[in-house]
Design a protein around this motif. Structure first.
Motif, PDB file in Angstrom:
ATOM      1  N   VAL A 183      -3.977  11.240-104.128  1.00  0.00           N
ATOM      2  CA  VAL A 183      -5.060  11.510-103.177  1.00  0.00           C
ATOM      3  C   VAL A 183      -5.184  13.000-102.887  1.00  0.00           C
ATOM      4  O   VAL A 183      -4.238  13.777-103.092  1.00  0.00           O
ATOM      5  CB  VAL A 183      -4.853  10.761-101.831  1.00  0.00           C
ATOM      6  CG1 VAL A 183      -4.860   9.263-102.026  1.00  0.00           C
ATOM      7  CG2 VAL A 183      -3.586  11.221-101.125  1.00  0.00           C
ATOM      8  N   ARG A 184      -6.365  13.366-102.409  1.00  0.00           N
ATOM      9  CA  ARG A 184      -6.596  14.706-101.851  1.00  0.00           C
ATOM     10  C   ARG A 184      -6.688  14.526-100.348  1.00  0.00           C
ATOM     11  O   ARG A 184      -7.442  13.684 -99.853  1.00  0.00           O
ATOM     12  CB  ARG A 184      -7.889  15.308-102.372  1.00  0.00           C
ATOM     13  CG  ARG A 184      -8.270  16.613-101.643  1.00  0.00           C
ATOM     14  CD  ARG A 184      -9.469  17.298-102.263  1.00  0.00           C
ATOM     15  NE  ARG A 184      -9.085  17.740-103.604  1.00  0.00           N
ATOM     16  CZ  ARG A 184      -9.795  17.455-104.712  1.00  0.00           C
ATOM     17  NH1 ARG A 184     -10.903  16.748-104.644  1.00  0.00           N
ATOM     18  NH2 ARG A 184      -9.373  17.895-105.881  1.00  0.00           N
ATOM     19  N   LEU A 185      -5.908  15.307 -99.617  1.00  0.00           N
ATOM     20  CA  LEU A 185      -5.926  15.293 -98.161  1.00  0.00           C
ATOM     21  C   LEU A 185      -6.579  16.586 -97.683  1.00  0.00           C
ATOM     22  O   LEU A 185      -6.076  17.678 -97.950  1.00  0.00           O
ATOM     23  CB  LEU A 185      -4.501  15.183 -97.597  1.00  0.00           C
ATOM     24  CG  LEU A 185      -4.355  15.314 -96.089  1.00  0.00           C
ATOM     25  CD1 LEU A 185      -5.083  14.174 -95.364  1.00  0.00           C
ATOM     26  CD2 LEU A 185      -2.885  15.337 -95.690  1.00  0.00           C
ATOM     27  N   THR A 186      -7.705  16.450 -97.020  1.00  0.00           N
ATOM     28  CA  THR A 186      -8.384  17.597 -96.436  1.00  0.00           C
ATOM     29  C   THR A 186      -8.215  17.522 -94.931  1.00  0.00           C
ATOM     30  O   THR A 186      -8.492  16.485 -94.324  1.00  0.00           O
ATOM     31  CB  THR A 186      -9.890  17.588 -96.791  1.00  0.00           C
ATOM     32  OG1 THR A 186     -10.029  17.585 -98.215  1.00  0.00           O
ATOM     33  CG2 THR A 186     -10.608  18.786 -96.199  1.00  0.00           C
ATOM     34  N   THR A 187      -7.725  18.608 -94.342  1.00  0.00           N
ATOM     35  CA  THR A 187      -7.577  18.659 -92.886  1.00  0.00           C
ATOM     36  C   THR A 187      -8.173  19.959 -92.372  1.00  0.00           C
ATOM     37  O   THR A 187      -8.032  21.016 -92.993  1.00  0.00           O
ATOM     38  CB  THR A 187      -6.096  18.578 -92.454  1.00  0.00           C
ATOM     39  OG1 THR A 187      -5.350  19.570 -93.150  1.00  0.00           O
ATOM     40  CG2 THR A 187      -5.503  17.224 -92.739  1.00  0.00           C
ATOM     41  N   LYS A 188      -8.824  19.843 -91.238  1.00  0.00           N
ATOM     42  CA  LYS A 188      -9.364  21.008 -90.544  1.00  0.00           C
ATOM     43  C   LYS A 188      -8.845  20.938 -89.120  1.00  0.00           C
ATOM     44  O   LYS A 188      -9.184  20.035 -88.364  1.00  0.00           O
ATOM     45  CB  LYS A 188     -10.891  21.010 -90.589  1.00  0.00           C
ATOM     46  CG  LYS A 188     -11.418  21.139 -92.013  1.00  0.00           C
ATOM     47  CD  LYS A 188     -12.922  21.137 -92.078  1.00  0.00           C
ATOM     48  CE  LYS A 188     -13.421  21.067 -93.493  1.00  0.00           C
ATOM     49  NZ  LYS A 188     -13.343  22.269 -94.235  1.00  0.00           N
ATOM     50  N   TRP A 189      -7.966  21.852 -88.796  1.00  0.00           N
ATOM     51  CA  TRP A 189      -7.355  21.942 -87.477  1.00  0.00           C
ATOM     52  C   TRP A 189      -8.253  22.817 -86.611  1.00  0.00           C
ATOM     53  O   TRP A 189      -8.452  23.994 -86.910  1.00  0.00           O
ATOM     54  CB  TRP A 189      -5.952  22.537 -87.594  1.00  0.00           C
ATOM     55  CG  TRP A 189      -5.011  21.668 -88.363  1.00  0.00           C
ATOM     56  CD1 TRP A 189      -4.927  21.541 -89.722  1.00  0.00           C
ATOM     57  CD2 TRP A 189      -4.031  20.798 -87.824  1.00  0.00           C
ATOM     58  NE1 TRP A 189      -3.947  20.646 -90.052  1.00  0.00           N
ATOM     59  CE2 TRP A 189      -3.373  20.172 -88.899  1.00  0.00           C
ATOM     60  CE3 TRP A 189      -3.625  20.487 -86.521  1.00  0.00           C
ATOM     61  CZ2 TRP A 189      -2.345  19.259 -88.729  1.00  0.00           C
ATOM     62  CZ3 TRP A 189      -2.599  19.580 -86.344  1.00  0.00           C
ATOM     63  CH2 TRP A 189      -1.969  18.970 -87.441  1.00  0.00           C
TER      64      TRP A 189
END
Length: 135
Positions: free
Chosen positions: A64-70
Motif C-alpha cells: 500500500v501507499r500511505l499518504t498523511t498530511k499532518w
C-alpha cells in the motif's frame, strides 16, 4: 482505497521514541522493562479513538501507499497551508500512527506500507488526513 480526515484541536506530537526503559534489579538479574510515559499513552489513546472510526472492513494484505498530511494549528506569522518545517519530525510522527493502525487491523503488517507520502502543514483546521491505496 480509503481516505479520511480526523479533525483534532491538538494534533498528537508525542513520538514513539519517547518510550522509557526501567531496569528492575532482581536477585538473579536486571531485566529491562519498557513502558510508555503518560503523554505517550494519551497520544496513543487519542489516535486509537480517532482511527478506530475508519478501520477498513478487511485488512490490507498487499503493498500500500500511505499518504498523511499532518495539519497543525496556525500560530504566529504562519498561514493556512504553509509547510511546517519545525519539530516534530515526520518520521517520528509516522511510527506511532502506523503502530496504532496495525493494532486496529488496517493491514496485516505495517511492512506492507511500501510507499509513504508525509507532509506537515500549518492549518486553520488542525488534524490528520489519511489516504491508503493498494499498489
Amino acid at each position: 482505497m480509503i481516505e479520511f480526515f480526523m479533525p483534532m484541536k491538538k494534533v498528537p506530537t508525542t513520538t514513539h521514541q519517547q518510550k522509557q526503559i526501567n531496569v528492575q534489579m532482581t536477585i538473579k538479574t536486571g531485566k529491562p522493562h519498557f513502558y510508555e510515559p503518560a503523554d505517550l499513552q494519551a497520544a496513543r489513546s487519542k489516535l486509537m479513538a480517532h482511527l478506530g472510526q475508519h478501520v477498513p472492513n478487511e485488512k490490507y494484505k498487499k503493498a500500500v501507499r500511505l499518504t498523511t498530511k499532518w495539519c497543525f494549528p496556525v500560530t504566529g506569522k504562519h498561514s493556512d497551508g504553509e509547510y511546517k518545517t519545525t519539530k516534530p519530525d515526520t518520521d517520528n510522527l509516522q511510527k506511532l500512527l502506523k503502530d496504532c493502525m496495525t493494532d486496529l487491523g488496517y493491514w496485516v503488517d505495517d511492512a506492507l506500507v511500501a510507499s509513504e507520502i508525509t507532509e506537515k502543514f500549518w492549518a486553520k483546521i488542525p488534524g490528520i488526513y489519511i489516504r491508503i491505496e493498494e499498489l
